[in-house]
Design an enzyme around this catalytic site. Structure first.
Site, PDB file in Angstrom:
ATOM      1  N   CYS A  43       5.131 -14.778 -10.956  1.00 43.36           N
ATOM      2  CA  CYS A  43       5.597 -14.482  -9.602  1.00 43.36           C
ATOM      3  C   CYS A  43       5.082 -15.512  -8.598  1.00 43.36           C
ATOM      4  CB  CYS A  43       5.149 -13.080  -9.197  1.00 43.36           C
ATOM      5  SG  CYS A  43       5.607 -12.665  -7.523  1.00 43.36           S
ATOM      6  N   CYS A  48       8.937 -15.353  -8.025  1.00 46.35           N
ATOM      7  CA  CYS A  48       9.316 -14.801  -6.718  1.00 46.35           C
ATOM      8  C   CYS A  48       8.951 -15.675  -5.519  1.00 46.35           C
ATOM      9  CB  CYS A  48       8.642 -13.447  -6.477  1.00 46.35           C
ATOM     10  SG  CYS A  48       8.117 -12.557  -7.929  1.00 46.35           S
ATOM     11  N   LYS A  51      10.390 -19.290  -5.395  1.00 53.39           N
ATOM     12  CA  LYS A  51      11.842 -19.091  -5.284  1.00 53.39           C
ATOM     13  C   LYS A  51      12.234 -18.721  -3.870  1.00 53.39           C
ATOM     14  CE  LYS A  51      13.431 -15.248  -5.666  1.00 53.39           C
ATOM     15  NZ  LYS A  51      13.701 -14.135  -6.562  1.00 53.39           N
ATOM     16  N   TYR A 180      20.135 -12.187 -11.959  1.00 52.64           N
ATOM     17  CA  TYR A 180      19.747 -12.495 -10.583  1.00 52.64           C
ATOM     18  C   TYR A 180      19.149 -13.885 -10.431  1.00 52.64           C
ATOM     19  CZ  TYR A 180      14.709 -11.492 -11.228  1.00 52.64           C
ATOM     20  OH  TYR A 180      13.397 -11.529 -11.613  1.00 52.64           O
ATOM     21  N   GLU A 184      20.640 -16.582  -7.864  1.00 49.07           N
ATOM     22  CA  GLU A 184      19.772 -17.089  -6.788  1.00 49.07           C
ATOM     23  C   GLU A 184      19.695 -18.608  -6.801  1.00 49.07           C
ATOM     24  OE1 GLU A 184      16.753 -13.269  -6.265  1.00 49.07           O
ATOM     25  OE2 GLU A 184      16.164 -14.878  -7.600  1.00 49.07           O
ATOM     26  N   HIS A 438      21.513   0.024  17.620  1.00 48.96           N
ATOM     27  CA  HIS A 438      22.706  -0.751  17.922  1.00 48.96           C
ATOM     28  C   HIS A 438      22.367  -1.973  18.763  1.00 48.96           C
ATOM     29  CE1 HIS A 438      26.968  -1.339  18.513  1.00 48.96           C
ATOM     30  NE2 HIS A 438      26.755  -1.507  19.800  1.00 48.96           N
ATOM     31  N   GLU A 443      22.926  -0.080  11.002  1.00 50.49           N
ATOM     32  CA  GLU A 443      23.403   1.157  11.628  1.00 50.49           C
ATOM     33  C   GLU A 443      24.593   1.744  10.856  1.00 50.49           C
ATOM     34  OE1 GLU A 443      25.446   0.876  15.544  1.00 50.49           O
ATOM     35  OE2 GLU A 443      25.284  -1.279  15.300  1.00 50.49           O
TER      36      GLU A 443
HETATM   37  C1  LIG Z   1      12.520 -17.481 -11.204  1.00 52.65           C
HETATM   38  C2  LIG Z   1      11.985 -16.072 -11.097  1.00 52.65           C
HETATM   39  C3  LIG Z   1      12.154 -15.363  -9.930  1.00 52.65           C
HETATM   40  C4  LIG Z   1      11.654 -14.074  -9.814  1.00 52.65           C
HETATM   41  N1  LIG Z   1      11.847 -13.408  -8.644  1.00 52.65           N
HETATM   42  C5  LIG Z   1      11.367 -12.157  -8.503  1.00 52.65           C
HETATM   43  C6  LIG Z   1      11.517 -11.471  -7.275  1.00 52.65           C
HETATM   44  O1  LIG Z   1      12.102 -11.989  -6.322  1.00 52.65           O
HETATM   45  N2  LIG Z   1      10.995 -10.210  -7.166  1.00 52.65           N
HETATM   46  C7  LIG Z   1      10.338  -9.621  -8.212  1.00 52.65           C
HETATM   47  O2  LIG Z   1       9.863  -8.492  -8.054  1.00 52.65           O
HETATM   48  N3  LIG Z   1      10.195 -10.252  -9.406  1.00 52.65           N
HETATM   49  C8  LIG Z   1      10.683 -11.507  -9.564  1.00 52.65           C
HETATM   50  N4  LIG Z   1      10.510 -12.157 -10.757  1.00 52.65           N
HETATM   51  C9  LIG Z   1       9.868 -11.437 -11.878  1.00 52.65           C
HETATM   52  C10 LIG Z   1       8.351 -11.461 -11.763  1.00 52.65           C
HETATM   53  O3  LIG Z   1       7.900 -12.781 -11.642  1.00 52.65           O
HETATM   54  C11 LIG Z   1       7.739 -10.794 -12.975  1.00 52.65           C
HETATM   55  O4  LIG Z   1       8.284  -9.505 -13.131  1.00 52.65           O
HETATM   56  C12 LIG Z   1       6.219 -10.657 -12.860  1.00 52.65           C
HETATM   57  O5  LIG Z   1       5.608 -11.909 -12.678  1.00 52.65           O
HETATM   58  C13 LIG Z   1       5.657  -9.983 -14.105  1.00 52.65           C
HETATM   59  O6  LIG Z   1       4.264  -9.923 -14.037  1.00 52.65           O
HETATM   60  P1  LIG Z   1       3.407  -9.848 -15.387  1.00 52.65           P
HETATM   61  O7  LIG Z   1       2.005  -9.604 -14.960  1.00 52.65           O
HETATM   62  O8  LIG Z   1       4.036  -8.942 -16.344  1.00 52.65           O
HETATM   63  O9  LIG Z   1       3.529 -11.311 -16.051  1.00 52.65           O
HETATM   64  P2  LIG Z   1       3.343 -12.754 -15.480  1.00 52.65           P
HETATM   65  O10 LIG Z   1       3.270 -12.791 -14.011  1.00 52.65           O
HETATM   66  O11 LIG Z   1       4.379 -13.584 -16.149  1.00 52.65           O
HETATM   67  O12 LIG Z   1       1.902 -13.186 -16.017  1.00 52.65           O
HETATM   68  C14 LIG Z   1       1.636 -13.353 -17.377  1.00 52.65           C
HETATM   69  C15 LIG Z   1       0.548 -14.424 -17.518  1.00 52.65           C
HETATM   70  O13 LIG Z   1       0.034 -14.396 -18.828  1.00 52.65           O
HETATM   71  C16 LIG Z   1      -0.262 -15.710 -19.239  1.00 52.65           C
HETATM   72  N5  LIG Z   1      -0.350 -15.701 -20.710  1.00 52.65           N
HETATM   73  C17 LIG Z   1       0.649 -15.445 -21.593  1.00 52.65           C
HETATM   74  N6  LIG Z   1       0.157 -15.443 -22.844  1.00 52.65           N
HETATM   75  C18 LIG Z   1      -1.179 -15.683 -22.756  1.00 52.65           C
HETATM   76  C19 LIG Z   1      -2.237 -15.778 -23.724  1.00 52.65           C
HETATM   77  N7  LIG Z   1      -2.029 -15.566 -25.026  1.00 52.65           N
HETATM   78  N8  LIG Z   1      -3.476 -16.062 -23.280  1.00 52.65           N
HETATM   79  C20 LIG Z   1      -3.728 -16.258 -21.948  1.00 52.65           C
HETATM   80  N9  LIG Z   1      -2.757 -16.162 -20.999  1.00 52.65           N
HETATM   81  C21 LIG Z   1      -1.506 -15.858 -21.413  1.00 52.65           C
HETATM   82  C22 LIG Z   1       0.873 -16.518 -18.649  1.00 52.65           C
HETATM   83  O14 LIG Z   1       0.520 -17.885 -18.520  1.00 52.65           O
HETATM   84  C23 LIG Z   1       1.081 -15.829 -17.303  1.00 52.65           C
HETATM   85  O15 LIG Z   1       0.356 -16.455 -16.273  1.00 52.65           O
HETATM   86  C24 LIG Z   1      10.982 -13.473 -10.902  1.00 52.65           C
HETATM   87  C25 LIG Z   1      10.816 -14.180 -12.104  1.00 52.65           C
HETATM   88  C26 LIG Z   1      11.303 -15.462 -12.196  1.00 52.65           C
HETATM   89  C27 LIG Z   1      11.127 -16.228 -13.481  1.00 52.65           C
END
Ligand SMILES: Cc1cc2nc3c(=O)[nH]c(=O)nc-3n(C[C@H](O)[C@H](O)[C@H](O)COP(=O)(O)OP(=O)(O)OC[C@H]3O[C@@H](n4cnc5c(N)ncnc54)[C@H](O)[C@@H]3O)c2cc1C
Length: 461
Positions: A43, A48, A51, A180, A184, A438, A443
């Site tokens: 994110c 997010c 973006k 999405y 976007e 308004h 609205e």
């Molecule tokens: C282009 C884009 C736009 C988005 N826009 C939106 C938006 O506008 N609004 C919204 O709500 N959501 C949005 N999302 C979705 C949102 O980013 C994710 O839902 C959110 O980041 C999920 O969080 P998470 O903690 O599950 O995983 P992540 O945030 O992906 O974090 C996982 C982390 O784990 C690390 N990792 C993975 N494997 C290992 C390992 N074995 N050892 C150590 N580290 C590891 C990765 O490097 C990463 O940093 C968007 C996603 C993308 C790709």
């Protein structure tokens, strides 16, 4: 039996992992978190936040254009991609530091390493060679772009990860995908002045969203000059003198400077020992969890995109928080995954929550639809050809508003507040009882008098 080094080991410092680590540490747990890329996760680093910054950049074009109708003379604006990317990167660096600071202040130890499960209680850190024994493990490894089946020339194709770091703004872009992220990025490149072609294999963009919303957004995007080709896929990409020729399944070709695929994301479940630890996957490719985010191994939990439930940042954060409260705060907490409001930062923007018309008609005995499309006031003097869509889906039996779908400026902001009303089980009469503000677009949500349609389910024979 060796002693545990930590009470909680979190794999992945993204939205879910960071929140869980901080809250667990606040409950008194000894917490360690491993991150193999950058703290903040998708994110903050490549989702997010960056973006939305690019979305803001892309929207200035309309503002400059529309100003003329309001009496302004604006010299021909020019845009510098390098400045935008450098400023965006500076902000992302600042945010990453803020996340690191928040974790450290909470007493969490951060290790910059890939973490691998060696057995159900042991985590191996590849960068330091350490082995950590953990009483509980939280898998919060997120998801990664999935480019689909291998095609000729796939090495020329970028995903959203690379789109944030392009050296120059391409003049012509092909984006494949209908979700999405595809929509976007098509809007971002279009707003910044590129010629954009969107290719999607389905019959229309934004599968799973309300049909009126999908049709309305498509029309609006096409009005803005985005070429949308549906029912087709890219079957190959050839490089030709600095540009690329994308071959389509119907035999057609599109020549562009960049090809981006936003064809879906796959949960990060491979290559770090989930199987060795006995963690079961579910049919959708994510980690199988119960309502408390517990996996098939009782002391291992998983939150966020790796569970492939609802892949949004606020959901991952809630799941991480609920996990920490459940396991370390003595307060079992489930996350309510119903009626999650969400936005698509296309142009125009989408805000949506609850049931689509199709879902409502499939699950309710009686459904009433209220909807309107109108030209927003700002577009009048600007002379801009755009229309807003607002639609309420109402349970005809209880009069509860069960769905709201908006396409238009600030739709994301509006639907956040509609979400409060819907969580409070507001009826159509509750909406009507609110005085309009308004002149605004929102609205219309409290002045929808006439039913556009009414559906009644036939009794089963
Ligand atoms: C282009 C884009 C736009 C988005 N826009 C939106 C938006 O506008 N609004 C919204 O709500 N959501 C949005 N999302 C979705 C949102 O980013 C994710 O839902 C959110 O980041 C999920 O969080 P998470 O903690 O599950 O995983 P992540 O945030 O992906 O974090 C996982 C982390 O784990 C690390 N990792 C993975 N494997 C290992 C390992 N074995 N050892 C150590 N580290 C590891 C990765 O490097 C990463 O940093 C968007 C996603 C993308 C790709």
């Amino acid at each position: 039996m060796p002693e545990d080094n930590v009470d909680l080991f979190v794999i992945g410092a993204g939205s879910g992992g960071v929140r869980a680590a901080r809250i667990a540490a606040g409950h008194g747990a000894r917490v360690m978190v491993a991150e193999e890329y950058r703290v903040g996760g998708t994110c903050v680093i490549r989702g997010c936040v960056p973006k939305k910054l690019l979305v803001y950049a892309s929207r200035f074009a309309d503002e400059f254009e529309d100003a003329a109708g309001y009496g302004w003379t604006v010299p021909k604006p020019s845009f510098d991609w390098a400045t935008l990317i450098a400023n965006k990167d500076r902000e992302i660096d600042r945010l990453e530091l803020a996340y690191v600071g928040a974790l450290e202040r909470a007493g969490v130890r951060i290790v910059r390493s890939r973490a691998v499960l060696e057995d159900p209680h042991t985590v191996f850190l590849e960068a330091t060679g350490e082995r950590i024994r953990a009483r509980h493990i939280l898998v919060a490894t997120g998801a990664a772009p999935h480019l689909g089946p291998p095609i000729m020339g796939i090495e020329h194709v970028i995903s959203s990860n690379q789109a944030f770091h392009l050296e120059a703004l391409p003049n012509r872009v092909l984006v494949q995908g209908g979700g999405y992220i595809a929509v976007e990025f098509a809007a971002i490149f279009n707003g910044l002045g590129a010629e954009v072609t969107l290719v999607y294999r389905g019959e229309n963009i934004l599968r799973g969203f309300d049909e009126d919303l999908r049709a309305h957004l498509r029309t609006e995007m096409e009005k803005r000059g985005i070429r949308i080709i549906t029912g087709q896929t890219v079957t190959g990409v050839d490089e030709a003198r600095g540009s690329f020729r994308a071959r389509l399944s119907d035999g057609g070709e599109v020549e562009v400077d960049k090809v981006m695929f936003a064809t879906g994301r796959h949960p990060n479940v491979d290559g770090f020992g989930l199987k060795a630890a006995g963690v079961r996957l579910s049919h959708n490719g994510g980690i199988e969890v119960d309502a408390y985010s517990k996996t098939s191994v009782p002391h291992i939990y998983a939150v966020g995109d790796v569970t492939n439930r609802i892949n949004l940042t606020p959901v991952a954060i809630r799941e991480g928080h609920a996990f920490a409260d459940t396991v370390f705060g003595n307060k079992p907490t489930r996350v309510d995954h119903a009626d999650v409001p969400t936005a698509v930062f296309s142009e125009p923007e989408v805000g949506t929550i609850g049931l689509t018309q199709t879902q409502a008609c499939a699950s309710l005995a009686k459904v009433d639809i209220y909807k309107t499309t109108f030209r927003p006031l700002k577009a009048t003097l600007a002379g801009r050809d755009t229309r807003v869509l607002m639609k309420l889906v109402v349970d005809g039996t209880t009069s509860r508003v069960v769905g709201c779908h908006i396409v238009g400026a600030d739709a994301g902001e509006m639907v956040q507040l509609v979400g409060i009303a819907m969580k409070m089980k507001a009826t159509k009469a509750d909406f009507d009882a609110v005085m309009a503000v308004h002149p605004t677009a929102s609205e219309e949500l409290v002045t929808l008098r006439e039913k556009a349609a009414s559906y009644q389910r036939q009794a089963a024979e």
